[in-house]
Design a protein around this motif. Structure first.
Motif, PDB file in Angstrom:
ATOM      1  N   PHE A 109      17.538  19.836 -20.762  1.00 26.61           N
ATOM      2  CA  PHE A 109      16.407  19.248 -21.479  1.00 26.61           C
ATOM      3  C   PHE A 109      15.142  19.269 -20.622  1.00 26.61           C
ATOM      4  CE2 PHE A 109      13.979  15.761 -23.416  1.00 26.61           C
ATOM      5  CZ  PHE A 109      14.063  16.120 -24.747  1.00 26.61           C
ATOM      6  N   GLU A 110      15.294  19.120 -19.311  1.00 24.64           N
ATOM      7  CA  GLU A 110      14.124  19.129 -18.429  1.00 24.64           C
ATOM      8  C   GLU A 110      13.446  20.481 -18.386  1.00 24.64           C
ATOM      9  OE1 GLU A 110      15.530  17.805 -14.672  1.00 24.64           O
ATOM     10  OE2 GLU A 110      15.598  15.674 -15.238  1.00 24.64           O
ATOM     11  N   THR A 111      14.199  21.546 -18.610  1.00 17.95           N
ATOM     12  CA  THR A 111      13.609  22.889 -18.559  1.00 17.95           C
ATOM     13  C   THR A 111      12.847  23.253 -19.826  1.00 17.95           C
ATOM     14  OG1 THR A 111      15.665  23.853 -19.419  1.00 17.95           O
ATOM     15  CG2 THR A 111      15.438  23.680 -17.026  1.00 17.95           C
ATOM     16  N   LEU A 112      12.967  22.453 -20.886  1.00 10.48           N
ATOM     17  CA  LEU A 112      12.283  22.766 -22.140  1.00 10.48           C
ATOM     18  C   LEU A 112      10.804  22.415 -22.063  1.00 10.48           C
ATOM     19  CD1 LEU A 112      14.848  21.377 -24.762  1.00 10.48           C
ATOM     20  CD2 LEU A 112      14.634  23.718 -23.918  1.00 10.48           C
ATOM     21  N   SER A 113      10.001  23.139 -22.837  1.00 11.39           N
ATOM     22  CA  SER A 113       8.583  22.815 -22.950  1.00 11.39           C
ATOM     23  C   SER A 113       8.413  21.620 -23.879  1.00 11.39           C
ATOM     24  CB  SER A 113       7.811  24.009 -23.504  1.00 11.39           C
ATOM     25  OG  SER A 113       8.220  24.306 -24.824  1.00 11.39           O
ATOM     26  N   ALA A 114       7.187  21.090 -23.929  1.00 15.55           N
ATOM     27  CA  ALA A 114       6.924  19.933 -24.792  1.00 15.55           C
ATOM     28  C   ALA A 114       7.198  20.268 -26.257  1.00 15.55           C
ATOM     29  CB  ALA A 114       5.483  19.466 -24.609  1.00 15.55           C
ATOM     30  N   SER A 115       6.807  21.462 -26.684  1.00 11.01           N
ATOM     31  CA  SER A 115       7.036  21.870 -28.071  1.00 11.01           C
ATOM     32  C   SER A 115       8.525  22.017 -28.368  1.00 11.01           C
ATOM     33  CB  SER A 115       6.300  23.186 -28.357  1.00 11.01           C
ATOM     34  OG  SER A 115       6.545  23.641 -29.667  1.00 11.01           O
ATOM     35  N   GLU A 116       9.288  22.568 -27.434  1.00 10.33           N
ATOM     36  CA  GLU A 116      10.734  22.730 -27.637  1.00 10.33           C
ATOM     37  C   GLU A 116      11.440  21.376 -27.689  1.00 10.33           C
ATOM     38  OE1 GLU A 116      10.897  27.039 -25.305  1.00 10.33           O
ATOM     39  OE2 GLU A 116      11.473  25.187 -24.292  1.00 10.33           O
ATOM     40  N   LYS A 117      10.990  20.424 -26.847  1.00  8.48           N
ATOM     41  CA  LYS A 117      11.570  19.080 -26.890  1.00  8.48           C
ATOM     42  C   LYS A 117      11.278  18.403 -28.229  1.00  8.48           C
ATOM     43  CE  LYS A 117      11.351  18.253 -21.895  1.00  8.48           C
ATOM     44  NZ  LYS A 117      10.711  17.474 -20.810  1.00  8.48           N
ATOM     45  N   LEU A 118      10.042  18.585 -28.729  1.00 12.83           N
ATOM     46  CA  LEU A 118       9.681  17.996 -30.013  1.00 12.83           C
ATOM     47  C   LEU A 118      10.553  18.534 -31.139  1.00 12.83           C
ATOM     48  CD1 LEU A 118       7.825  16.406 -31.930  1.00 12.83           C
ATOM     49  CD2 LEU A 118       6.272  18.368 -31.914  1.00 12.83           C
ATOM     50  N   VAL A 119      10.780  19.834 -31.172  1.00 16.31           N
ATOM     51  CA  VAL A 119      11.604  20.438 -32.227  1.00 16.31           C
ATOM     52  C   VAL A 119      13.046  19.933 -32.114  1.00 16.31           C
ATOM     53  CG1 VAL A 119      12.571  22.615 -33.075  1.00 16.31           C
ATOM     54  CG2 VAL A 119      10.143  22.461 -32.517  1.00 16.31           C
ATOM     55  N   TRP A 120      13.575  19.824 -30.896  1.00 18.55           N
ATOM     56  CA  TRP A 120      14.944  19.350 -30.715  1.00 18.55           C
ATOM     57  C   TRP A 120      15.106  17.921 -31.237  1.00 18.55           C
ATOM     58  CZ3 TRP A 120      19.813  20.279 -30.263  1.00 18.55           C
ATOM     59  CH2 TRP A 120      20.678  19.330 -29.751  1.00 18.55           C
TER      60      TRP A 120
END
Length: 329
Positions: free
Chosen positions: A17-28
């Motif tokens: 989860f730490e490696t994801l971008s802000a947009s990828e975290k939002l979608v998840w």
């Protein structure tokens, strides 16, 4: 009753989860908490809706989904979101487990085949627990003599009971029966109304007709937006043409209603802003014109007033002898 979804706080400290971008975290987070989620973690969802509700572009939404697929967190296939190991991460009570089994039974075969082995095992365990709960129910003693009397009086009922017992014993000896067979033996055949679930994608025109037939939903829209039912239907037809222009051919009833409600809010707010803007500009322009007209007349009125007062004052001073009379040439 409010619908709630569970996300473990450890998610924020996990390496993937730490490696994801802000947009990828939002979608998840959105895919785990949106209104279409269910107890199975498998539901129908379009990329367009993900982009719309997360306020990102469709290409960005596709990239984020691809990233989550690459790290083995979900599968996106034929318009279905499959959250891997969703059930293992949820604290589920018995009613939630039964709800997950019902969602599992409604899935198309090609989607069901893509679920993880752990999900299949969880559903199998739910079925076995349900059978054990039914078989362990106590039978009141007061009914036993009556049943015996009925069996003696009616041999046909006794024959039917023996057939049911044999069928039940066959199910216990073969616990690995398919989901479809178990559904046929444990449940009554669904009626036509039960087959048309709100999350099932339907042709666009059919979805529109079913939405219009829902009088309570139309009444709610009319009340909240202060519109007539005919006006709501015109907005629905306009919205349907918009989806057709965008290339959307199928949409579930639930998705159609939610998408239309959000779209109608935007359209009505934009319409009210335009009306207010034009009204304010028209009022300001009229006031400015009226002020200009008044200002245009003011100098001539002041000039004539001043001349009259000056002539009267000069004549008064001449009568008093302060100013000499001007001799005529």
């Amino acid at each position: 009753m409010e619908t709630r979804r569970y996300i473990n706080v450890r998610t924020w400290s996990e390496n993937w989860f730490e490696t994801l971008s802000a947009s990828e975290k939002l979608v998840w987070i959105y895919l785990n908490t949106n209104s279409s989620t269910n107890m199975l973690g498998v539901y129908s969802m379009t990329v367009r809706r993900i982009a719309y509700e997360c306020h990102i572009s469709e290409p960005a939404a596709r990239r984020n989904i691809k990233k989550l697929e690459d790290i083995k967190k979900l599968i996106y296939s034929d318009g279905y979101i499959i959250l891997i190991d969703w059930m293992a991460q949820q604290a589920m009570n018995p009613s939630m487990r039964i709800s997950a089994q019902k969602e599992y039974d409604k899935l198309p075969k090609e989607i069901c085949a893509q679920l993880s082995e752990q999900t299949h095992q969880s559903i199998k365990s739910i079925r076995q627990d349900a059978k054990q709960a039914v078989s362990s129910l106590p039978v009141p003693d007061c009914h036993i003599p009556q049943e015996k009397e009925e069996e003696d009086e009616n041999p046909e009922k006794e024959h039917e009971k023996k057939a049911l017992e044999q069928e039940r014993e066959g199910m216990e000896q073969n616990p690995q029966m398919t989901g479809q067979e178990a559904k046929m033996t444990e449940q009554e055949p669904p009626t036509s109304g039960q087959q048309q679930e709100p999350d099932l994608p339907l042709p666009l025109q059919e979805t529109l007709q079913k939405a219009i037939l829902n009088k309570s939903w139309l009444k709610t829209l009319c009340h909240n937006h202060r519109l007539k039912e005919t006006e709501i239907k015109e907005w629905l037809e306009h919205f349907c043409r918009k989806l057709q222009n965008e290339g959307t051919e199928r949409k579930s009833i639930r998705d159609f209603r939610q998408h239309f409600a959000s779209w109608l809010d935007i359209q009505l707010n934009h319409s009210n802003y335009t009306k207010n803007y034009r009204h304010d500009n028209h009022t300001s322009h009229s006031a400015h014109t009226e002020s200009a007209n008044v200002n245009g007349k003011l100098p001539s009125d002041i000039d004539s007033l001043l001349q009259s007062q000056a002539s009267q004052r000069i004549e008064q001073l001449r009568i008093e002898g302060i100013l000499p009379k001007v001799s005529e040439p």
